[in-house]
Design a protein around this motif. Structure first.
Motif, PDB file in Angstrom:
ATOM      1  N   LEU A 134       0.813  -1.208   0.000  1.00  0.00           N
ATOM      2  CA  LEU A 134       0.000   0.000   0.000  1.00  0.00           C
ATOM      3  C   LEU A 134       0.851   1.264   0.000  1.00  0.00           C
ATOM      4  O   LEU A 134       0.484   2.282  -0.595  1.00  0.00           O
ATOM      5  N   GLN A 135       1.999   1.191   0.672  1.00  0.00           N
ATOM      6  CA  GLN A 135       2.894   2.342   0.730  1.00  0.00           C
ATOM      7  C   GLN A 135       3.388   2.711  -0.665  1.00  0.00           C
ATOM      8  O   GLN A 135       3.539   3.894  -0.993  1.00  0.00           O
ATOM      9  N   ARG A 136       3.591   1.706  -1.510  1.00  0.00           N
ATOM     10  CA  ARG A 136       4.064   1.966  -2.868  1.00  0.00           C
ATOM     11  C   ARG A 136       3.018   2.727  -3.680  1.00  0.00           C
ATOM     12  O   ARG A 136       3.356   3.496  -4.580  1.00  0.00           O
ATOM     13  N   VAL A 137       1.754   2.517  -3.358  1.00  0.00           N
ATOM     14  CA  VAL A 137       0.680   3.180  -4.100  1.00  0.00           C
ATOM     15  C   VAL A 137       0.390   4.565  -3.537  1.00  0.00           C
ATOM     16  O   VAL A 137       0.275   5.546  -4.290  1.00  0.00           O
ATOM     17  N   PHE A 138       0.293   4.655  -2.215  1.00  0.00           N
ATOM     18  CA  PHE A 138      -0.248   5.870  -1.605  1.00  0.00           C
ATOM     19  C   PHE A 138       0.789   6.777  -0.950  1.00  0.00           C
ATOM     20  O   PHE A 138       0.506   7.956  -0.723  1.00  0.00           O
ATOM     21  N   GLY A 139       1.961   6.260  -0.630  1.00  0.00           N
ATOM     22  CA  GLY A 139       2.976   7.101  -0.005  1.00  0.00           C
ATOM     23  C   GLY A 139       2.476   7.769   1.267  1.00  0.00           C
ATOM     24  O   GLY A 139       1.927   7.110   2.160  1.00  0.00           O
ATOM     25  N   ASP A 140       2.617   9.088   1.350  1.00  0.00           N
ATOM     26  CA  ASP A 140       2.208   9.824   2.543  1.00  0.00           C
ATOM     27  C   ASP A 140       0.695   9.831   2.752  1.00  0.00           C
ATOM     28  O   ASP A 140       0.221  10.175   3.833  1.00  0.00           O
ATOM     29  N   ASP A 141      -0.050   9.481   1.724  1.00  0.00           N
ATOM     30  CA  ASP A 141      -1.511   9.457   1.833  1.00  0.00           C
ATOM     31  C   ASP A 141      -2.040   8.115   2.346  1.00  0.00           C
ATOM     32  O   ASP A 141      -3.256   7.903   2.370  1.00  0.00           O
ATOM     33  N   LEU A 142      -1.149   7.223   2.753  1.00  0.00           N
ATOM     34  CA  LEU A 142      -1.559   5.868   3.123  1.00  0.00           C
ATOM     35  C   LEU A 142      -2.639   5.862   4.198  1.00  0.00           C
ATOM     36  O   LEU A 142      -3.705   5.255   4.019  1.00  0.00           O
ATOM     37  N   THR A 143      -2.395   6.534   5.317  1.00  0.00           N
ATOM     38  CA  THR A 143      -3.351   6.472   6.418  1.00  0.00           C
ATOM     39  C   THR A 143      -4.708   7.072   6.057  1.00  0.00           C
ATOM     40  O   THR A 143      -5.736   6.415   6.263  1.00  0.00           O
ATOM     41  N   PRO A 144      -4.782   8.291   5.525  1.00  0.00           N
ATOM     42  CA  PRO A 144      -6.110   8.811   5.158  1.00  0.00           C
ATOM     43  C   PRO A 144      -6.808   7.981   4.090  1.00  0.00           C
ATOM     44  O   PRO A 144      -8.036   7.840   4.117  1.00  0.00           O
ATOM     45  N   GLU A 145      -6.052   7.407   3.164  1.00  0.00           N
ATOM     46  CA  GLU A 145      -6.673   6.551   2.151  1.00  0.00           C
ATOM     47  C   GLU A 145      -7.307   5.321   2.801  1.00  0.00           C
ATOM     48  O   GLU A 145      -8.433   4.925   2.470  1.00  0.00           O
ATOM     49  N   MET A 146      -6.600   4.707   3.718  1.00  0.00           N
ATOM     50  CA  MET A 146      -7.115   3.504   4.356  1.00  0.00           C
ATOM     51  C   MET A 146      -8.220   3.826   5.355  1.00  0.00           C
ATOM     52  O   MET A 146      -9.147   3.035   5.546  1.00  0.00           O
ATOM     53  N   GLN A 147      -8.144   4.977   5.987  1.00  0.00           N
ATOM     54  CA  GLN A 147      -9.238   5.392   6.880  1.00  0.00           C
ATOM     55  C   GLN A 147     -10.529   5.580   6.102  1.00  0.00           C
ATOM     56  O   GLN A 147     -11.613   5.294   6.613  1.00  0.00           O
ATOM     57  N   ALA A 148     -10.416   6.047   4.859  1.00  0.00           N
ATOM     58  CA  ALA A 148     -11.616   6.192   4.034  1.00  0.00           C
ATOM     59  C   ALA A 148     -12.259   4.846   3.756  1.00  0.00           C
ATOM     60  O   ALA A 148     -13.477   4.758   3.545  1.00  0.00           O
ATOM     61  N   LEU A 149     -11.470   3.769   3.762  1.00  0.00           N
ATOM     62  CA  LEU A 149     -12.001   2.431   3.541  1.00  0.00           C
ATOM     63  C   LEU A 149     -12.685   1.858   4.780  1.00  0.00           C
ATOM     64  O   LEU A 149     -13.228   0.764   4.730  1.00  0.00           O
ATOM     65  N   THR A 150     -12.645   2.592   5.901  1.00  0.00           N
ATOM     66  CA  THR A 150     -13.344   2.140   7.104  1.00  0.00           C
ATOM     67  C   THR A 150     -14.742   2.741   7.221  1.00  0.00           C
ATOM     68  O   THR A 150     -15.485   2.403   8.144  1.00  0.00           O
ATOM     69  N   THR A 151     -15.096   3.627   6.307  1.00  0.00           N
ATOM     70  CA  THR A 151     -16.411   4.262   6.373  1.00  0.00           C
ATOM     71  C   THR A 151     -17.460   3.357   5.735  1.00  0.00           C
ATOM     72  O   THR A 151     -17.139   2.398   5.037  1.00  0.00           O
ATOM     73  N   ARG A 152     -18.712   3.667   5.968  1.00  0.00           N
ATOM     74  CA  ARG A 152     -19.803   2.925   5.332  1.00  0.00           C
ATOM     75  C   ARG A 152     -19.971   3.387   3.892  1.00  0.00           C
ATOM     76  O   ARG A 152     -19.854   4.567   3.593  1.00  0.00           O
ATOM     77  N   ALA A 153     -20.259   2.445   3.034  1.00  0.00           N
ATOM     78  CA  ALA A 153     -20.456   2.761   1.620  1.00  0.00           C
ATOM     79  C   ALA A 153     -21.911   3.146   1.367  1.00  0.00           C
ATOM     80  O   ALA A 153     -22.821   2.582   1.972  1.00  0.00           O
ATOM     81  N   PRO A 154     -22.147   4.077   0.459  1.00  0.00           N
ATOM     82  CA  PRO A 154     -23.526   4.401   0.073  1.00  0.00           C
ATOM     83  C   PRO A 154     -24.077   3.314  -0.845  1.00  0.00           C
ATOM     84  O   PRO A 154     -23.352   2.399  -1.268  1.00  0.00           O
ATOM     85  N   LEU A 155     -25.347   3.428  -1.164  1.00  0.00           N
ATOM     86  CA  LEU A 155     -25.982   2.549  -2.140  1.00  0.00           C
ATOM     87  C   LEU A 155     -26.101   3.330  -3.446  1.00  0.00           C
ATOM     88  O   LEU A 155     -26.807   4.333  -3.505  1.00  0.00           O
TER      89      LEU A 155
END
Length: 431
Positions: A134-155
């Motif tokens: 994941l670090q190779r993809v997101f670099g410094d944005d790793l944590t906020p990117e992964m935190q966004a994946l903890t939210t609920r998805a809309p329909l």
């Protein structure tokens, strides 16, 4: 059931998931069958608690200082639901069906509720072993990117232009759903997640039954649009499954030309026939594999666009399937990589000179995305990657450029950047 009893039930279900190492949906179903007194609202609320706990499992147990189902739920209530320690303590009264009272240590942990100094895999709630990828993809944005994946998805819904003249017409027919237009897909409507996790019964709506709308994440809609298929083309959906993208392609082609839909697993194709009929699709030929024979061998070198919705780990769908992240193992990635190489090689043999392969995954791992494309380019020098700006222009989506992450071989969509599931799209043109 009381709110406290629902908390106890969620802890029980999480214990079952850990003990038997199985999907959350199976554990929730078994709990419901053995507790028939629980109504539909109770079961939905318990499922919501379980899935939220799994979304925040690493950070919740970090702040609580122990890895148990109870700690996971208590930490989630503090981090994900924003409940105060007093409110959590009120639920944990120890009375009938309620969890045991908070210990002094639990109370102190909830009051501090600090993730200061937590490693990235805790702060972002993902398995530690995939951090280098994941670090190779997101670099410094790793944590906020992964935190966004903890939210609920809309329909999200896709408006079927074979049946409806415009998105506005479908939107106006569904005012009671509270849907809004998706910001990036010109065909999408979005229904925000409810507090209890229950969504509307869209499949019971007359407009759904008539084929006006389909349930499809905005990211999946954009992936289909990026194929830039046109009326009159010969198109192959090589991993069609239930047909979600096949339906989208048929609408883009206005029922002109030919789409062949197949899948390595014949069982996955079962729903496609009813969906095609409901959507008013007339230009799709379903090729069901039989007896191990290649169902599309006669199409070699003839196809304008081969869509490869590749088998993958599904990391990009963790908002919807948070339990999957904790079941993911390194061996799973390697298995998927081999499957992706096989299906890409198969696609390469089917596409005509000047034609293209559109490769899609619902993953954010570079092993399944850029590296899969690198592998094909090494095995077959007859292909070149279509540049991001050309890909977006061909699809009529130049306004998408500021929102996507451009990678070596394609485009990465994520909940943080595009508000969608995590999708990767690459287009390869045969010289």
């Amino acid at each position: 059931m009381t709110p406290a009893a629902r908390i106890s039930a969620a802890i029980e279900v999480l214990g079952d998931i850990e003990a038997r190492r199985r999907p959350a949906a199976d554990a929730l179903k078994d709990w419901g069958l053995s507790h028939r007194f629980a109504g539909s609202k109770d079961r939905a609320a318990i499922a919501s608690l379980v899935y939220d706990a799994l979304r925040r499992k690493a950070s919740a147990t970090w702040i609580m200082g122990e890895v148990t189902p109870r700690a996971t739920v208590l930490g989630m209530l503090r981090l994900q639901r924003g409940m105060t320690p007093d409110a959590i303590a009120a639920l944990c009264s120890g009375e009938r069906f309620a969890p045991e009272p908070l210990s002094d240590t639990e109370r102190q942990r909830l009051e501090a509720a600090s993730l200061d100094g937590a490693p990235a895999h805790v702060d972002g709630d993902f398995p530690e072993w995939i951090e280098p990828s994941l670090q190779r993809v997101f670099g410094d944005d790793l944590t906020p990117e992964m935190q966004a994946l903890t939210t609920r998805a809309p329909l999200d819904l896709r408006v079927n232009t074979l049946k409806v003249s415009s998105r506005e017409e479908a939107h106006d027919a569904l005012p009671h759903l509270g849907a809004v237009e998706t910001p990036l897909s010109p065909l999408g409507l979005r229904i925000a997640p409810s507090e209890d996790g229950r969504g509307p019964a869209v499949q019971s709506e007359p407009e759904f039954i008539k084929g006006w709308i389909e349930i499809q994440d905005e990211g999946s809609q954009l992936a289909a649009l990026l194929s830039a298929v046109k009326p009159g083309e010969q198109v192959l959906d090589l991993c069609a499954g239930g047909g979600g993208k096949t339906l989208a392609l048929a609408a883009m082609m206005e029922n002109h030309g030919q789409i062949y839909a197949t899948d390595g697993d014949a069982r996955r194709l079962a729903p496609i026939h009813d969906r095609l009929a409901r959507a008013g699709v007339r230009n799709v030929q379903v090729r069901t594999p039989r007896g191990g024979a290649d169902a599309v061998s006669d199409l070699k070198g003839r196809i304008d666009c081969v869509l490869v919705d590749a088998p993958c780990t599904g990391v990009g769908t963790w908002r919807r399937n948070p339990d999957a992240k904790w079941r993911l193992r390194p061996g799973s990635v390697e298995v998927r990589r081999k499957e992706q190489a096989t299906v890409l090689d198969r696609a390469a043999a089917l596409v005509r000179p000047g034609g293209r392969i559109v490769y899609i995954t619902c993953s954010i791992l570079p092993e399944e995305n850029d590296e899969a494309i690198d592998g094909l380019l090494q095995r077959d020098s007859g292909f070149e990657v279509v540049k991001a700006n050309e890909l977006l222009a061909a699809a009529g989506l130049p306004n998408l450029r500021p929102f996507v992450r451009v990678t070596k071989n394609g485009l990465q969509l994520t909940p943080k950047t595009t508000g969608t599931d995590g999708f990767f799209v690459s287009c390869l043109k045969r010289r």
